[in-house]
Design a protein around this motif. Structure first.
Motif, mmCIF file in Angstrom:
data_model
loop_
_atom_site.group_PDB
_atom_site.id
_atom_site.type_symbol
_atom_site.label_atom_id
_atom_site.label_comp_id
_atom_site.label_asym_id
_atom_site.label_seq_id
_atom_site.Cartn_x
_atom_site.Cartn_y
_atom_site.Cartn_z
ATOM 1 N N UNK A 1 -6.803 -7.311 -0.305
ATOM 2 C CA UNK A 1 -5.732 -7.854 0.522
ATOM 3 C C UNK A 1 -4.396 -7.261 0.089
ATOM 4 N N UNK A 2 -3.307 -7.755 0.682
ATOM 5 C CA UNK A 2 -1.976 -7.305 0.299
ATOM 6 C C UNK A 2 -1.728 -7.668 -1.170
ATOM 7 N N UNK A 3 -0.806 -6.970 -1.798
ATOM 8 C CA UNK A 3 -0.648 -7.114 -3.237
ATOM 9 C C UNK A 3 0.182 -8.321 -3.638
ATOM 10 N N UNK A 4 1.226 -8.643 -2.870
ATOM 11 C CA UNK A 4 2.099 -9.750 -3.247
ATOM 12 C C UNK A 4 2.510 -10.572 -2.037
ATOM 13 N N UNK A 5 3.285 -9.951 -1.110
ATOM 14 C CA UNK A 5 3.747 -10.640 0.084
ATOM 15 C C UNK A 5 3.129 -10.001 1.325
ATOM 16 N N UNK A 6 2.775 -10.806 2.335
ATOM 17 C CA UNK A 6 2.192 -10.249 3.560
ATOM 18 C C UNK A 6 3.098 -9.203 4.184
ATOM 19 N N UNK A 7 2.523 -8.081 4.567
ATOM 20 C CA UNK A 7 3.204 -7.003 5.279
ATOM 21 C C UNK A 7 4.281 -6.305 4.448
ATOM 22 N N UNK A 8 4.398 -6.610 3.177
ATOM 23 C CA UNK A 8 5.518 -6.095 2.396
ATOM 24 C C UNK A 8 5.076 -5.330 1.150
ATOM 25 N N UNK A 9 3.914 -4.726 1.189
ATOM 26 C CA UNK A 9 3.499 -3.881 0.087
ATOM 27 C C UNK A 9 4.250 -2.556 0.170
ATOM 28 N N UNK A 10 4.997 -2.171 -0.869
ATOM 29 C CA UNK A 10 5.683 -0.878 -0.822
ATOM 30 C C UNK A 10 4.690 0.249 -0.570
ATOM 31 N N UNK A 11 5.102 1.241 0.214
ATOM 32 C CA UNK A 11 4.160 2.295 0.595
ATOM 33 C C UNK A 11 3.619 3.033 -0.626
ATOM 34 N N UNK A 12 4.442 3.177 -1.660
ATOM 35 C CA UNK A 12 3.953 3.854 -2.861
ATOM 36 C C UNK A 12 2.798 3.067 -3.497
ATOM 37 N N UNK A 13 2.974 1.720 -3.583
ATOM 38 C CA UNK A 13 1.919 0.882 -4.160
ATOM 39 C C UNK A 13 0.679 0.859 -3.275
ATOM 40 N N UNK A 14 0.892 0.914 -1.973
ATOM 41 C CA UNK A 14 -0.236 0.963 -1.033
ATOM 42 C C UNK A 14 -1.086 2.211 -1.282
ATOM 43 N N UNK A 15 -0.425 3.343 -1.391
ATOM 44 C CA UNK A 15 -1.160 4.600 -1.610
ATOM 45 C C UNK A 15 -1.881 4.575 -2.952
ATOM 46 N N UNK A 16 -1.185 4.136 -3.984
ATOM 47 C CA UNK A 16 -1.812 4.111 -5.321
ATOM 48 C C UNK A 16 -2.991 3.144 -5.371
ATOM 49 N N UNK A 17 -2.853 1.978 -4.732
ATOM 50 C CA UNK A 17 -3.933 0.989 -4.730
ATOM 51 C C UNK A 17 -5.155 1.530 -4.005
ATOM 52 N N UNK A 18 -4.923 2.152 -2.860
ATOM 53 C CA UNK A 18 -6.047 2.716 -2.112
ATOM 54 C C UNK A 18 -6.663 3.878 -2.868
ATOM 55 N N UNK A 19 -5.828 4.670 -3.519
ATOM 56 C CA UNK A 19 -6.360 5.755 -4.335
ATOM 57 C C UNK A 19 -7.249 5.246 -5.445
ATOM 58 N N UNK A 20 -6.841 4.152 -6.085
ATOM 59 C CA UNK A 20 -7.659 3.560 -7.142
ATOM 60 C C UNK A 20 -8.984 3.046 -6.580
ATOM 61 N N UNK A 21 -8.910 2.405 -5.397
ATOM 62 C CA UNK A 21 -10.111 1.798 -4.809
ATOM 63 C C UNK A 21 -11.152 2.834 -4.404
ATOM 64 N N UNK A 22 -10.713 4.045 -4.072
ATOM 65 C CA UNK A 22 -11.663 5.081 -3.620
ATOM 66 C C UNK A 22 -11.880 6.172 -4.658
ATOM 67 N N UNK A 23 -11.334 5.982 -5.856
ATOM 68 C CA UNK A 23 -11.572 6.944 -6.921
ATOM 69 C C UNK A 23 -10.780 8.224 -6.780
ATOM 70 N N UNK A 24 -9.603 8.147 -6.165
ATOM 71 C CA UNK A 24 -8.787 9.342 -5.974
ATOM 72 C C UNK A 24 -7.357 9.096 -6.462
ATOM 73 N N UNK A 25 -7.249 8.698 -7.710
ATOM 74 C CA UNK A 25 -5.941 8.364 -8.253
ATOM 75 C C UNK A 25 -5.047 9.586 -8.364
ATOM 76 N N UNK A 26 -5.581 10.716 -8.733
ATOM 77 C CA UNK A 26 -4.761 11.920 -8.844
ATOM 78 C C UNK A 26 -4.197 12.319 -7.492
ATOM 79 N N UNK A 27 -5.052 12.293 -6.466
ATOM 80 C CA UNK A 27 -4.601 12.629 -5.124
ATOM 81 C C UNK A 27 -3.531 11.647 -4.639
ATOM 82 N N UNK A 28 -3.682 10.360 -5.013
ATOM 83 C CA UNK A 28 -2.705 9.349 -4.615
ATOM 84 C C UNK A 28 -1.356 9.620 -5.267
ATOM 85 N N UNK A 29 -1.372 9.943 -6.542
ATOM 86 C CA UNK A 29 -0.114 10.235 -7.222
ATOM 87 C C UNK A 29 0.565 11.452 -6.623
ATOM 88 N N UNK A 30 -0.220 12.444 -6.249
ATOM 89 C CA UNK A 30 0.354 13.632 -5.635
ATOM 90 C C UNK A 30 0.958 13.303 -4.268
#
Length: 344
Positions: free
Chosen positions: A159-188
Motif C-alpha cells: 500500500x501507500x507508505x504514509x499518507x494516501x496519494x502522497x508518496x514522494x515519487x522518489x520513494x515510490x520508485x525505490x519501494x517498487x525497485x525493492x519489491x521487484x529486486x531492481x534496487x540499482x535500476x531504481x536508484x539510477x
C-alpha cells in the motif's frame, strides 16, 4: 493565461534526465522480448517492505504484477517490467484509458499492453485476482485497510507508505525497485530524473525566492482548492526551486486529504507570485477568470497566473514519475518562467 502544452518525448529526453482491456501474452511481465530477471542473475532473496498497513514479505521473484496506484505502472515500466494489469486513467488517458508516456515505454520494451482496471470506485478485488498476480502495487494510491486485507489474500500487496496519494515519487520508485529486486535500476531512475530537474533549475535561476500556490476550482462548491505540503504537485514545484506561498500554511485539509479549500470571497489572501491552477474544461476556467474577486488576486493582476486544461499534462504533474516528468516539464518550466517574470 491558458496554456496548451506541446510534448518533448522519446528515449533521448529520458536519457537526458526525467489516471484503460487488452488480451495478454502468455508471458505476464516482459522486459523487451525476454522474461524480466531480478538482480543477481535470477537469484532471489526475500524482501520485506514496510507501508501504511503493515509489512509485506515477497518470498519469490514476482512475475505477474498488477499496479493499482496512479503512477506505479510508470515506475515499474521504467525499471523494465510491463505489468499484467494496471489502473485505467479514466480522467487523462486515451479512449481506452492508457497514458501516453506509459504507451511509449511499453512500445520501447516490446511488451503487451496491460489489462486495464477501473479503480474509480475502489479496488475491484475479483477483477484483480482474475489476473493471477504474484505482486500487487498500490504505492501511489489511497488503498484502504480492508482493501489491503482482501488483496493480500490474493498476492503480496504493498500500500501507500504514509499518507494516501502522497508518496514522494522518489520513494515510490525505490519501494517498487525493492519489491521487484531492481534496487540499482531504481536508484539510477531517481538519479537520472533528479539530474534532469536540476538542469531545468540551472536554466531558470529566476525561480529562486519566487513563491507559488497550486490548486483547482472545486466544481460542485465553487471553492478554490489548494494542494498542501507533501502533495506531489507542490513537491515537484519546490524541486524546481519555487517556495510555497505563506498563505498555504493557513489552508486546512481534512484527514487523509491532499488539498484544502478556500472560499472565493477570500481570494485576496492568495499571496503567491505564481498561481498554477488545473481545470477540467476551458468553460470551468473561464467561469473563474470572469469572477471579479479572482481578477483582484495579485498573481492574476501581475501576469503570474497559469491555467491548465490539458488533462494528460495535469496527470503528468499530479502524479509525477520518471516517465511523466521529462514528458511535460520542459514546457512547464517555460510557463513558470513567464509567470515569474509577470508575462504569463
Amino acid at each position: 493565461m491558458s496554456v496548451t502544452l506541446s510534448r518533448r518525448t522519446g528515449p533521448t529526453a529520458r536519457a537526458a534526465a526525467l489516471c484503460a482491456a487488452v488480451a495478454l501474452a502468455a508471458t505476464a511481465c516482459t522486459s523487451g522480448s525476454a522474461e524480466p530477471e531480478a538482480e543477481g542473475g535470477g537469484d532471489w532473496s526475500p524482501v520485506t517492505v514496510e507501508h501504511a498497513h503493515g509489512s509485506t514479505e515477497i518470498t519469490s521473484e514476482p512475475e505477474r504484477i498488477v499496479t493499482v496506484g496512479w503512477s506505479d505502472e510508470a515506475a515499474l515500466l521504467e525499471l523494465g517490467i510491463v505489468p499484467v494489469g494496471m489502473a485505467a486513467s479514466t480522467y487523462a488517458g486515451d479512449e481506452e484509458g492508457y497514458l501516453p508516456w506509459d504507451l511509449e515505454k511499453i512500445e520501447e520494451l516490446g511488451g503487451e499492453k496491460p489489462e486495464l482496471i477501473n479503480t474509480d470506485d475502489g479496488l475491484p478485488v475479483e477483477e484483480i485476482a482474475a489476473l493471477e498476480p504474484d505482486l500487487i502495487l498500490g504505492v501511489q494510491s489511497g488503498m484502504e485497510e480492508n482493501e489491503y486485507e482482501q488483496l493480500s489474500g490474493v498476492a503480496p500487496t504493498i500500500a501507500y507508505l504514509d499518507q494516501p496519494w502522497m508518496t514522494p515519487w522518489q520513494d515510490e520508485v525505490r519501494t517498487i525497485g525493492e519489491a521487484v529486486g531492481r534496487t540499482d535500476e531504481a536508484e539510477k531512475a531517481v538519479a537520472d530524473t533528479e539530474e534532469y530537474l536540476d538542469g531545468l533549475v540551472e536554466e531558470h535561476p529566476e525561480f529562486t525566492d519566487a513563491t507559488f500556490a497550486a490548486g483547482t476550482l472545486m466544481p460542485e462548491s465553487g471553492e478554490l482548492g489548494f494542494y498542501i505540503n507533501g502533495d506531489p504537485r507542490n513537491a515537484l514545484l519546490e524541486q524546481m526551486g519555487l517556495t510555497p506561498a505563506p498563505f498555504l500554511e493557513d489552508v486546512e485539509a481534512e484527514e487523509n486529504a491532499f488539498y484544502g479549500t478556500m472560499s472565493q470571497e477570500n481570494a485576496e489572501d492568495i499571496d503567491a507570485d505564481v498561481l498554477v491552477m488545473w481545470f477540467n474544461s476551458e468553460e470551468e476556467q473561464k467561469s473563474l477568470e470572469d469572477s471579479a474577486v479572482f481578477g483582484e488576486v495579485e498573481a492574476v493582476k501581475n501576469g503570474g497566473f497559469i491555467g491548465y486544461t490539458d488533462r494528460a499534462a495535469s496527470m503528468a504533474i499530479s502524479s509525477p514519475n520518471p516517465l511523466s516528468i521529462p514528458w511535460v516539464m520542459d514546457d512547464v518550466a517555460e510557463d513558470l518562467s513567464a509567470a515569474v517574470e509577470g508575462e504569463a
